[in-house]
Every structure is written in C-alpha cells, then in structure tokens.
Design an enzyme around this catalytic site. Structure first.
Site, mmCIF file in Angstrom:
data_model
loop_
_atom_site.group_PDB
_atom_site.id
_atom_site.type_symbol
_atom_site.label_atom_id
_atom_site.label_comp_id
_atom_site.label_asym_id
_atom_site.label_seq_id
_atom_site.Cartn_x
_atom_site.Cartn_y
_atom_site.Cartn_z
ATOM 1 C CB CYS A 109 -5.144 5.346 -4.327
ATOM 2 S SG CYS A 109 -5.574 3.546 -3.843
ATOM 3 C CB CYS B 197 -5.176 3.607 -0.709
ATOM 4 S SG CYS B 197 -4.334 2.810 -2.467
ATOM 5 C CG ASP B 198 -5.804 7.221 0.771
ATOM 6 O OD1 ASP B 198 -5.278 6.455 1.583
ATOM 7 O OD2 ASP B 198 -5.192 7.672 -0.178
HETATM 8 C C1 LIG Z 1 -0.270 8.545 -1.780
HETATM 9 C C2 LIG Z 1 -0.617 6.831 -2.205
HETATM 10 C C3 LIG Z 1 -1.128 6.072 -1.185
HETATM 11 C C4 LIG Z 1 -1.424 4.691 -1.387
HETATM 12 N N1 LIG Z 1 -2.036 3.882 -0.426
HETATM 13 C C5 LIG Z 1 -1.925 2.558 -0.718
HETATM 14 C C6 LIG Z 1 -2.326 1.574 0.484
HETATM 15 O O1 LIG Z 1 -2.831 2.118 1.378
HETATM 16 N N2 LIG Z 1 -2.378 0.447 0.169
HETATM 17 C C7 LIG Z 1 -2.259 -0.223 -1.143
HETATM 18 O O2 LIG Z 1 -2.121 -1.242 -1.391
HETATM 19 N N3 LIG Z 1 -1.656 0.648 -1.927
HETATM 20 C C8 LIG Z 1 -1.478 1.853 -1.824
HETATM 21 N N4 LIG Z 1 -1.185 2.802 -2.977
HETATM 22 C C9 LIG Z 1 -0.818 2.191 -4.230
HETATM 23 C C10 LIG Z 1 0.555 1.656 -4.108
HETATM 24 O O3 LIG Z 1 1.471 2.453 -3.481
HETATM 25 C C11 LIG Z 1 0.942 0.906 -5.543
HETATM 26 O O4 LIG Z 1 -0.015 -0.076 -5.871
HETATM 27 C C12 LIG Z 1 2.394 0.311 -5.537
HETATM 28 O O5 LIG Z 1 3.231 1.144 -4.953
HETATM 29 C C13 LIG Z 1 2.820 -0.174 -6.617
HETATM 30 O O6 LIG Z 1 3.832 -0.807 -6.359
HETATM 31 P P1 LIG Z 1 5.152 -1.052 -7.673
HETATM 32 O O7 LIG Z 1 6.170 -1.802 -7.178
HETATM 33 O O8 LIG Z 1 4.191 -1.552 -9.033
HETATM 34 O O9 LIG Z 1 5.579 0.296 -8.118
HETATM 35 P P2 LIG Z 1 5.872 1.935 -7.511
HETATM 36 O O10 LIG Z 1 5.515 1.791 -5.850
HETATM 37 O O11 LIG Z 1 5.246 2.741 -8.342
HETATM 38 O O12 LIG Z 1 7.448 2.122 -7.626
HETATM 39 C C14 LIG Z 1 8.068 2.046 -8.807
HETATM 40 C C15 LIG Z 1 9.235 2.173 -8.580
HETATM 41 O O13 LIG Z 1 10.096 2.050 -9.720
HETATM 42 C C16 LIG Z 1 11.315 2.909 -9.827
HETATM 43 N N5 LIG Z 1 11.471 3.612 -11.271
HETATM 44 C C17 LIG Z 1 10.595 3.853 -11.963
HETATM 45 N N6 LIG Z 1 11.129 4.293 -13.210
HETATM 46 C C18 LIG Z 1 12.381 3.867 -13.210
HETATM 47 C C19 LIG Z 1 13.597 3.915 -14.029
HETATM 48 N N7 LIG Z 1 13.553 4.418 -15.081
HETATM 49 N N8 LIG Z 1 14.764 3.325 -13.278
HETATM 50 C C20 LIG Z 1 14.920 2.693 -12.053
HETATM 51 N N9 LIG Z 1 13.828 2.674 -11.277
HETATM 52 C C21 LIG Z 1 12.624 3.334 -11.782
HETATM 53 C C22 LIG Z 1 10.743 4.135 -8.765
HETATM 54 O O14 LIG Z 1 11.642 5.025 -8.517
HETATM 55 C C23 LIG Z 1 9.950 3.451 -7.896
HETATM 56 O O15 LIG Z 1 11.074 3.052 -6.785
HETATM 57 C C24 LIG Z 1 -1.086 4.265 -2.704
HETATM 58 C C25 LIG Z 1 -0.400 5.043 -3.767
HETATM 59 C C26 LIG Z 1 -0.290 6.428 -3.398
HETATM 60 C C27 LIG Z 1 0.259 7.219 -4.339
#
Ligand SMILES: Cc1cc2nc3c(=O)[nH]c(=O)nc-3n(C[C@H](O)[C@H](O)[C@H](O)COP(=O)(O)OP(=O)(O)OC[C@H]3O[C@@H](n4cnc5c(N)ncnc54)[C@H](O)[C@@H]3O)c2cc1C
Length: 317
Positions: free
Chosen positions: A139, A142-143
C-alpha cells in the site's frame, strides 16, 4: 439451511476490520443489537502493520493492533455482540437472510453488512514474509511517506502499479517499476504518466526472485528475461518494495446472490453501501477497488449501519 432452531438477529455484520467495527458501533448505538463475526483475522488487515499515521484522531500515530482494539472496545461498550467465527455459506435468496457460521450454526438476519475486506496479492517468494513490515508493503498511500528521499521498487504492470509508482515518485528519490512482461497493461494515460516522470525507471521483463538486507530491505534480486537463453541476474539497491499486483476481495461466499465486478469487488449502488439485495450492504475494501484505506472503510461501515437502521424501520422490524 433453515429450521426453527436457527438464531434470529436483526443485524449481522461479517468482518472485524475498520468497516465491520464501525458498523457495529453505529448499529449498536441505534439499538439494532448487532452480532459481528470476526473471521480468521480478528481486527482485519491493520493488525499486520505497525504505525498507522493517517487515521484521523491520532496526532502521534498509533499501531494497527492498538487502533483495532480501540475500535473493538468502542463497539463492545455499546453492546455489540462480537464473536469468533467464519461465515462459510450464505443464502440471500429471500429475507430473513441465512448465513452459516463455521459450517454449522445458521444465523437468520433481517439485515446483513458484508465487511470482509480484500487481501493483497503477493508474489509468493519467502522474502516477502521475512521482510513484512521491514520494507515490504502492499500500500503506497499507507507507507509511501516512510520512504521520502529513498529508493523504492514497485512490482506490477497494471493501472494500480503505475498509479503507485507515480505517487511514490512524488516522495521518493528514485522508483523502479518492475514489470514481468515487455509492456505495461495499464491504460495509455497511466503509461504516459509513468514515462513522463523522470525519477521512475521501468524495468521490463524482470522477475523478482528475492530480497536482501540486514535489518530490513536493502535490495532485490531480479532476473531479466527469466528462462530465456540470455537470462541475466540483476541486483538493485532499494529501501522499500511495494507490491501492486492486485487484491482479492473476500466475496466468494456472497457471489451467488450479490453482483461483483470481474475482480470480485462487490458492486454497490454508487454513493451508497446498498447492494441490489434489499437489506444487504457492503462496506470497506470488499466493495472498494479505489481507495482501500482504514478511514474510507470506517466511513462506509458507518453508512451501512445507518442504511440498515433505516431499512429496518421502513419494513417495520
Ligand atoms: C500492511 C498493511 C498496512 C496498511 N496500512 C494502512 C494505513 O497506514 N492506513 C490506512 O488507512 N490503511 C492501511 N492499510 C489498509 C487498511 O488496512 C484497509 O483499507 C482496511 O483494513 C480495510 O478495512 P475493512 O474493514 O474493509 O477490511 P479488513 O481490514 O480487510 O478486514 C476484513 C475482516 O473480514 C474478516 N473476514 C473475511 N472473510 C470472512 C468470513 N468469511 N467470515 C467472517 N469474517 C471474515 C476478516 O477476518 C477481517 O476481520 C494497510 C493494509 C495493510 C495490509
């Protein structure tokens, strides 16, 4: 899938990233008694990172795991029922919608908020794991800031890779764009932007086979024209290695009922988290090919919970 012993709820949230927990905060404060299943990665993607510097409200930054624990505690404070468990099957043919948890228990719900996120694709070389959080990132938004005036590489040849390369070129001293093929798949406009940016060097026909460095990434081992008779080993010195070869939205179990794009991102009605199935909403990265940020995920989680509350009041449940 349906029987009289199924648990019945008004609002079921699948996923515990910023989208899921934010939906849980709003839904519990609106008295929807939401049940949230955390999935295989409680806290979502941010639990795999250290510093998060761009989530509003934390002027000094916060670690990803701490931020997610804060969001969880906030949801628990208002009574959200947060559980371990993975949604393994769905039947969204008619309300109440049925979601099977861990292949066993079936929950019947009037509203469903899908917040299952997306997973970045990696090349599959062991060094990506070895240097996770130590120079490997998926990302740039992000980084990228951590690599000001440094040298970075971006892997990929599509629009995202080109966008990330251009973004990073505004921060870093030098950007290598590592492309497997002899051409870019990106749109003409994005290609031109890359070629017109003086500090981006495109390395066509290069494969990454490893990374090296003592306490973090210091370089990458590449092979030019891998497998050909004139194949050549090339090492480049870099401080950061950015993957931009795509994401896989976690939408498979919803696909029979919910429209997705060709990559698998859930299609919502533009500007809303509504899907074409009444009472089913999608929030966060699973429905967002563009921004993929914690704050945008939280924002759409909020929207989904407000929509769920309005829908329930419309149908009188
Ligand atoms: C290494 C890294 C660093 C990042 N740094 C930043 C940053 O500094 N700033 C920023 O804004 N964003 C950052 N991001 C991006 C950010 O993490 C994502 O945009 C954000 O987490 C997305 O949120 P979300 O709630 O959509 O899903 P996610 O965080 O992807 O969470 C998905 C959830 O769904 C659950 N899930 C999936 N399938 C199922 C299922 N079948 N049943 C039940 N649960 C399920 C998983 O267990 C998880 O809890 C980073 C991402 C990564 C990988």
């Amino acid at each position: 899938m349906s029987n009289s012993t199924n648990e019945k709820v008004r609002c079921l949230i699948i996923g515990s990233g910023p989208a899921g927990y934010t939906a849980a905060i709003y839904a519990s404060r609106a008295n929807l008694s939401p049940v949230l299943y955390e999935g295989i990665q409680p806290g979502g993607q941010l639990t795999t990172t250290t510093e998060v510097e761009n989530f509003p409200g934390y002027p000094e930054g916060i670690t990803g795991p701490e931020l997610m624990e804060d969001l969880k505690q906030q949801a628990l404070r208002f009574g959200a029922d947060i559980r371990f468990g993975i949604a393994t099957e769905t039947d969204l043919s008619a309300a109440p919608y049925k979601v099977t948890i861990d292949g066993e228990k079936v929950i019947e719900t009037e509203t469903l908020i899908i917040a299952t996120g997306a997973t970045a694709k990696y090349l599959g070389i062991p060094d990506e794991q070895k240097y996770a959080g130590m120079g490997v990132s998926a990302c740039a938004t992000c980084d990228g800031f951590f690599y000001r005036k440094k040298v970075v590489a971006v892997v990929g040849g599509g629009d995202t890779a080109c966008e990330e390369a251009v973004y990073l070129a505004g921060l870093a001293k030098q950007v290598y764009l590592i492309v497997r093929k002899s051409y870019l798949r990106a749109s003409k406009v994005m290609q031109e932007r890359v070629f017109n940016t003086p500090n981006i060097m495109v390395l066509f026909e290069h494969n990454t086979i490893g990374l090296f460095g003592e306490n973090g990434v210091e370089g990458a081992h590449l092979v030019k024209r891998m497998g050909e008779s004139d194949e050549e080993k090339v090492d480049i010195a870099i401080d950061g290695f950015f993957l931009a070869i795509g994401h896989k939205p976690n939408s498979d179990i919803f696909k029979p009922w919910i429209e997705t794009d060709e990559v698998g991102y859930i299609k919502t009605i533009p500007g809303t988290p509504r899907t074409k199935v009444a009472g089913v909403f999608a929030a966060g990265d699973v429905a967002d090919p563009h921004y993929r940020q914690a704050i945008t995920a939280a924002g759409t989680g909020c929207q989904a919970a407000i929509e769920a509350e309005r829908y329930l009041s419309e149908i009188g449940k």
